[in-house]
Design a protein around this motif. Structure first.
Motif, short mmCIF file in Angstrom:
data_model
loop_
_atom_site.label_atom_id
_atom_site.label_comp_id
_atom_site.label_asym_id
_atom_site.label_seq_id
_atom_site.Cartn_x
_atom_site.Cartn_y
_atom_site.Cartn_z
N ARG A 197 1.79 -4.65 -6.29
CA ARG A 197 1.82 -5.93 -5.59
C ARG A 197 0.45 -6.37 -5.09
NH1 ARG A 197 7.05 -6.44 -2.85
NH2 ARG A 197 8.57 -5.88 -4.43
N HIS A 198 -0.51 -5.44 -5.04
CA HIS A 198 -1.81 -5.81 -4.48
C HIS A 198 -2.89 -4.94 -5.11
CE1 HIS A 198 -4.81 -6.19 -1.10
NE2 HIS A 198 -4.52 -7.43 -1.37
N VAL A 199 -4.03 -5.55 -5.43
CA VAL A 199 -5.15 -4.84 -6.02
C VAL A 199 -6.41 -5.19 -5.25
CG1 VAL A 199 -6.51 -4.43 -8.12
CG2 VAL A 199 -4.07 -4.98 -8.31
N THR A 200 -7.13 -4.15 -4.84
CA THR A 200 -8.43 -4.35 -4.20
C THR A 200 -9.47 -3.52 -4.95
OG1 THR A 200 -8.08 -2.56 -2.62
CG2 THR A 200 -7.46 -4.77 -1.90
N GLU A 201 -10.73 -3.84 -4.70
CA GLU A 201 -11.80 -3.01 -5.25
C GLU A 201 -12.76 -2.67 -4.12
OE1 GLU A 201 -14.67 -4.68 -8.12
OE2 GLU A 201 -13.77 -6.62 -7.63
N TRP A 202 -13.24 -1.45 -4.17
CA TRP A 202 -14.18 -0.98 -3.16
C TRP A 202 -14.82 0.29 -3.67
CZ3 TRP A 202 -13.99 3.44 0.16
CH2 TRP A 202 -15.01 3.46 1.13
N ASN A 203 -16.09 0.43 -3.45
CA ASN A 203 -16.83 1.66 -3.71
C ASN A 203 -16.61 2.21 -5.13
OD1 ASN A 203 -18.65 3.59 -2.84
ND2 ASN A 203 -17.06 4.94 -2.04
N GLY A 204 -16.64 1.31 -6.11
CA GLY A 204 -16.55 1.73 -7.51
C GLY A 204 -15.16 2.09 -7.99
N SER A 205 -14.14 1.67 -7.25
CA SER A 205 -12.76 1.99 -7.64
C SER A 205 -11.85 0.79 -7.45
CB SER A 205 -12.20 3.15 -6.79
OG SER A 205 -12.91 4.33 -7.02
N TRP A 206 -10.76 0.80 -8.21
CA TRP A 206 -9.66 -0.13 -8.00
C TRP A 206 -8.66 0.60 -7.11
CZ3 TRP A 206 -11.24 -4.48 -9.98
CH2 TRP A 206 -11.95 -4.51 -11.18
N TYR A 207 -8.06 -0.12 -6.17
CA TYR A 207 -7.00 0.41 -5.32
C TYR A 207 -5.77 -0.45 -5.55
CZ TYR A 207 -10.42 3.29 -2.93
OH TYR A 207 -11.38 4.23 -2.66
N LEU A 208 -4.71 0.18 -6.01
CA LEU A 208 -3.50 -0.55 -6.38
C LEU A 208 -2.35 -0.10 -5.47
CD1 LEU A 208 -5.09 0.58 -9.20
CD2 LEU A 208 -3.84 -1.41 -9.97
N THR A 209 -1.69 -1.04 -4.85
CA THR A 209 -0.60 -0.75 -3.94
C THR A 209 0.72 -1.06 -4.63
OG1 THR A 209 -2.00 -1.32 -2.07
CG2 THR A 209 0.36 -1.24 -1.66
N CYS A 210 1.60 -0.08 -4.64
CA CYS A 210 2.90 -0.19 -5.29
C CYS A 210 4.00 -0.37 -4.24
CB CYS A 210 3.21 1.07 -6.09
SG CYS A 210 1.95 1.51 -7.28
N MET A 211 5.05 -1.09 -4.63
CA MET A 211 6.22 -1.24 -3.77
C MET A 211 7.47 -1.24 -4.61
SD MET A 211 5.16 -4.06 -0.88
CE MET A 211 6.65 -3.76 0.05
N ASP B 268 -11.51 8.51 2.76
CA ASP B 268 -11.78 7.09 2.58
C ASP B 268 -10.54 6.21 2.67
OD1 ASP B 268 -10.58 7.85 0.21
OD2 ASP B 268 -12.01 6.81 -1.07
N PHE B 269 -9.41 6.77 3.09
CA PHE B 269 -8.17 6.00 3.14
C PHE B 269 -8.33 4.72 3.96
CE2 PHE B 269 -4.11 4.72 4.90
CZ PHE B 269 -3.29 4.74 3.80
N PHE B 270 -8.75 4.86 5.20
CA PHE B 270 -8.85 3.70 6.07
C PHE B 270 -10.04 2.81 5.72
CE2 PHE B 270 -6.22 6.62 8.52
CZ PHE B 270 -5.12 5.80 8.76
N GLU B 271 -11.12 3.41 5.25
CA GLU B 271 -12.27 2.60 4.83
C GLU B 271 -11.90 1.70 3.65
OE1 GLU B 271 -15.16 5.65 4.08
OE2 GLU B 271 -16.21 5.20 5.94
N SER B 272 -11.11 2.23 2.73
CA SER B 272 -10.72 1.42 1.58
C SER B 272 -9.83 0.26 2.00
CB SER B 272 -10.03 2.27 0.51
OG SER B 272 -8.78 2.75 0.96
N LEU B 273 -9.01 0.47 3.02
CA LEU B 273 -8.19 -0.63 3.54
C LEU B 273 -9.04 -1.66 4.27
CD1 LEU B 273 -5.11 1.31 4.99
CD2 LEU B 273 -5.17 -0.13 2.95
N GLN B 274 -10.00 -1.18 5.02
CA GLN B 274 -10.83 -2.06 5.84
C GLN B 274 -11.83 -2.85 5.00
OE1 GLN B 274 -13.10 -0.03 8.82
NE2 GLN B 274 -13.72 -1.92 9.83
N HIS B 275 -12.45 -2.21 4.02
CA HIS B 275 -13.55 -2.83 3.29
C HIS B 275 -13.20 -3.32 1.89
CE1 HIS B 275 -16.20 -1.59 6.48
NE2 HIS B 275 -15.80 -0.34 6.34
N GLY B 276 -12.03 -2.97 1.40
CA GLY B 276 -11.64 -3.39 0.05
C GLY B 276 -11.54 -4.90 -0.07
N GLN B 277 -12.00 -5.40 -1.19
CA GLN B 277 -11.95 -6.84 -1.47
C GLN B 277 -10.79 -7.12 -2.43
OE1 GLN B 277 -14.19 -9.16 -0.06
NE2 GLN B 277 -14.65 -7.34 1.16
#
Length: 92
Positions: A20-34, A67-76
């Motif tokens: 449902r949501h994709v962010t990028e931060w620090n050279g990675s994609w972060y994908l949130t599933c629901m 980096d869990f919280f940093e990725s949430l805070q800084h991910g674009q």
């Protein structure tokens, strides 16, 4: 690795979920599933998957990861074409 490849890889890791949501931060994609059954409320235990852009290595992001919280805070938020999300293993 491109974002559409990352979507497909993450969807295969969680075939019963929707991304449902994709962010990028620090050279990675972060994908949130629901769960597809949850539409108008928050899901507190939804899996987050990190896929490294340079290697394509995929792994679950855990609450205890440094980096869990940093990725949430800084991910674009990644701007995807309309209709791309929610994405699932059954998308295509």
């Amino acid at each position: 690795m491109q974002v559409m490849e990352a979507l497909a890889k993450a969807a295969n890791m969680e075939p019963e979920m929707e991304i449902r949501h994709v962010t990028e931060w620090n050279g990675s994609w972060y994908l949130t599933c629901m769960s597809p059954a949850i539409q108008d409320t928050a899901q507190m235990d939804c899996p987050r998957i990190r896929i490294r852009k340079d290697t394509g290595k995929a792994e679950y992001v855990r609450l205890i990861d440094s980096d869990f919280f940093e990725s949430l805070q800084h991910g674009q938020t990644v701007n995807l074409p309309a209709g791309t999300l929610p994405y699932s293993a059954h998308h295509n």
